[in-house]
Design a protein around this motif. Structure first.
Motif, PDB file in Angstrom:
ATOM      1  N   SER A  43       0.657  -1.181   0.210  1.00 60.58           N
ATOM      2  CA  SER A  43       0.056  -0.064  -0.083  1.00 60.58           C
ATOM      3  C   SER A  43       0.708   1.249   0.087  1.00 60.58           C
ATOM      4  O   SER A  43       1.766   1.418   0.472  1.00 60.58           O
ATOM      5  CB  SER A  43      -0.889   0.141   1.230  1.00 60.58           C
ATOM      6  N   SER A  44       0.362   2.422  -0.549  1.00 59.20           N
ATOM      7  CA  SER A  44       0.773   3.500  -0.550  1.00 59.20           C
ATOM      8  C   SER A  44       0.835   4.142   1.193  1.00 59.20           C
ATOM      9  O   SER A  44       0.128   3.318   1.966  1.00 59.20           O
ATOM     10  CB  SER A  44      -0.261   4.794  -0.983  1.00 59.20           C
ATOM     11  N   PRO A  45       1.614   4.570   1.551  1.00 65.81           N
ATOM     12  CA  PRO A  45       1.795   5.155   2.978  1.00 65.81           C
ATOM     13  C   PRO A  45       0.659   6.152   3.343  1.00 65.81           C
ATOM     14  O   PRO A  45       0.356   6.410   4.640  1.00 65.81           O
ATOM     15  CB  PRO A  45       3.143   5.958   3.115  1.00 65.81           C
ATOM     16  N   ILE A  50      -4.238   3.056   3.135  1.00 67.64           N
ATOM     17  CA  ILE A  50      -4.075   1.736   4.435  1.00 67.64           C
ATOM     18  C   ILE A  50      -5.389   1.343   5.004  1.00 67.64           C
ATOM     19  O   ILE A  50      -5.667   0.266   5.148  1.00 67.64           O
ATOM     20  CB  ILE A  50      -3.168   2.268   5.393  1.00 67.64           C
ATOM     21  N   GLU A  65       2.204  -4.006   3.682  1.00 68.82           N
ATOM     22  CA  GLU A  65       3.616  -3.709   3.341  1.00 68.82           C
ATOM     23  C   GLU A  65       3.507  -2.356   2.768  1.00 68.82           C
ATOM     24  O   GLU A  65       2.847  -1.834   1.765  1.00 68.82           O
ATOM     25  CB  GLU A  65       4.061  -4.259   2.349  1.00 68.82           C
ATOM     26  N   ILE A  66       4.123  -1.261   3.497  1.00 65.44           N
ATOM     27  CA  ILE A  66       4.038   0.188   3.163  1.00 65.44           C
ATOM     28  C   ILE A  66       5.269   0.322   2.038  1.00 65.44           C
ATOM     29  O   ILE A  66       6.325   0.095   2.293  1.00 65.44           O
ATOM     30  CB  ILE A  66       4.118   1.169   4.317  1.00 65.44           C
ATOM     31  N   ASP A  67       4.798   1.052   1.109  1.00 63.08           N
ATOM     32  CA  ASP A  67       5.749   1.421  -0.124  1.00 63.08           C
ATOM     33  C   ASP A  67       5.724   2.626  -0.540  1.00 63.08           C
ATOM     34  O   ASP A  67       4.781   3.091  -1.022  1.00 63.08           O
ATOM     35  CB  ASP A  67       5.768   0.603  -1.203  1.00 63.08           C
ATOM     36  N   TYR A  68       6.530   3.498  -0.270  1.00 68.56           N
ATOM     37  CA  TYR A  68       6.408   4.985  -0.418  1.00 68.56           C
ATOM     38  C   TYR A  68       6.494   5.262  -1.995  1.00 68.56           C
ATOM     39  O   TYR A  68       5.983   6.511  -2.326  1.00 68.56           O
ATOM     40  CB  TYR A  68       7.561   6.039   0.226  1.00 68.56           C
ATOM     41  N   GLN A  71       2.716   6.314  -3.139  1.00 65.59           N
ATOM     42  CA  GLN A  71       1.875   7.370  -2.875  1.00 65.59           C
ATOM     43  C   GLN A  71       1.523   8.450  -4.235  1.00 65.59           C
ATOM     44  O   GLN A  71       2.305   7.941  -5.282  1.00 65.59           O
ATOM     45  CB  GLN A  71       3.041   8.369  -1.950  1.00 65.59           C
ATOM     46  N   THR A 131      -3.483   2.169  -4.123  1.00 68.83           N
ATOM     47  CA  THR A 131      -2.724   3.398  -4.412  1.00 68.83           C
ATOM     48  C   THR A 131      -3.780   4.416  -4.726  1.00 68.83           C
ATOM     49  O   THR A 131      -4.972   4.443  -3.991  1.00 68.83           O
ATOM     50  CB  THR A 131      -1.779   3.252  -5.557  1.00 68.83           C
TER      51      THR A 131
END
Length: 177
Positions: A43-45, A50, A65-68, A71, A131
């Protein structure tokens, strides 16, 4: 690929609206009823992304899992009066960029690295990517070249697209009704 549910605003910490919370439950139910078992969630942060996938993740005990790199794209550091025209131009000319902003190519390059990592991960077959609308449309364009600005305008909150394929042959199907 999932676009987040309705949110209070565009700030990275904007929570879901009351409708957005209900949508996140519907999204969870939809994914549960889909015949694919989800291996991973990336996911986007941003909070709205989220919170959109959290009900499904909690029910199925799948970490988010956060992935910048997922964004939303920044069109400009400054307010834009004619932002819709600017956005349309960015879908026409992928190198178009306002000062302090990100071109479509720059945003796509950053986000597609996540997709490449997923495609190279043989341990994960069914991955949910969460996203934002602009970036989602750009990613979908990478898989199906005729997707662009008009498709972006038709996106809903939430929205879900199934991308399937192998060896550079992909299909894109909108599965959220």
């Amino acid at each position: 690929m999932v676009r987040h549910c309705n949110a209070e605003g565009q700030h990275k910490d904007s929570p879901l609206t009351k409708d957005g919370i209900e949508q996140s439950q519907l999204l969870s139910t939809f994914l549960e009823n889909n015949n694919n078992l989800i291996d991973r969630i990336i996911s986007s942060p941003y909070l709205r992304a989220i919170e959109s996938i959290r009900p499904y993740a909690l029910t199925h005990n799948i970490p988010i899992e956060i992935d910048y790199r997922l964004q939303e794209r920044l069109l400009s550091q400054e307010p834009i009066d004619d932002w819709m025209d600017v956005l349309e131009e960015s879908f026409t000319n992928f190198d178009f960029c306002l000062p302090g902003g990100e071109s479509s190519n720059d945003a796509l390059d950053r986000a597609y690295k996540v997709i490449e990592e997923v495609l190279n991960d043989k341990a994960s077959e069914n991955v949910v990517i969460v996203t934002h609308g602009n970036l989602l449309a750009l990613l979908l364009h990478r898989f199906q070249g005729d997707i662009g600005f008009n498709h972006w305008k038709e996106l809903t909150n939430p929205d879900i697209f199934l991308v399937q394929g192998k060896e550079q042959e992909y299909s894109v199907e909108r599965i959220w009704a």
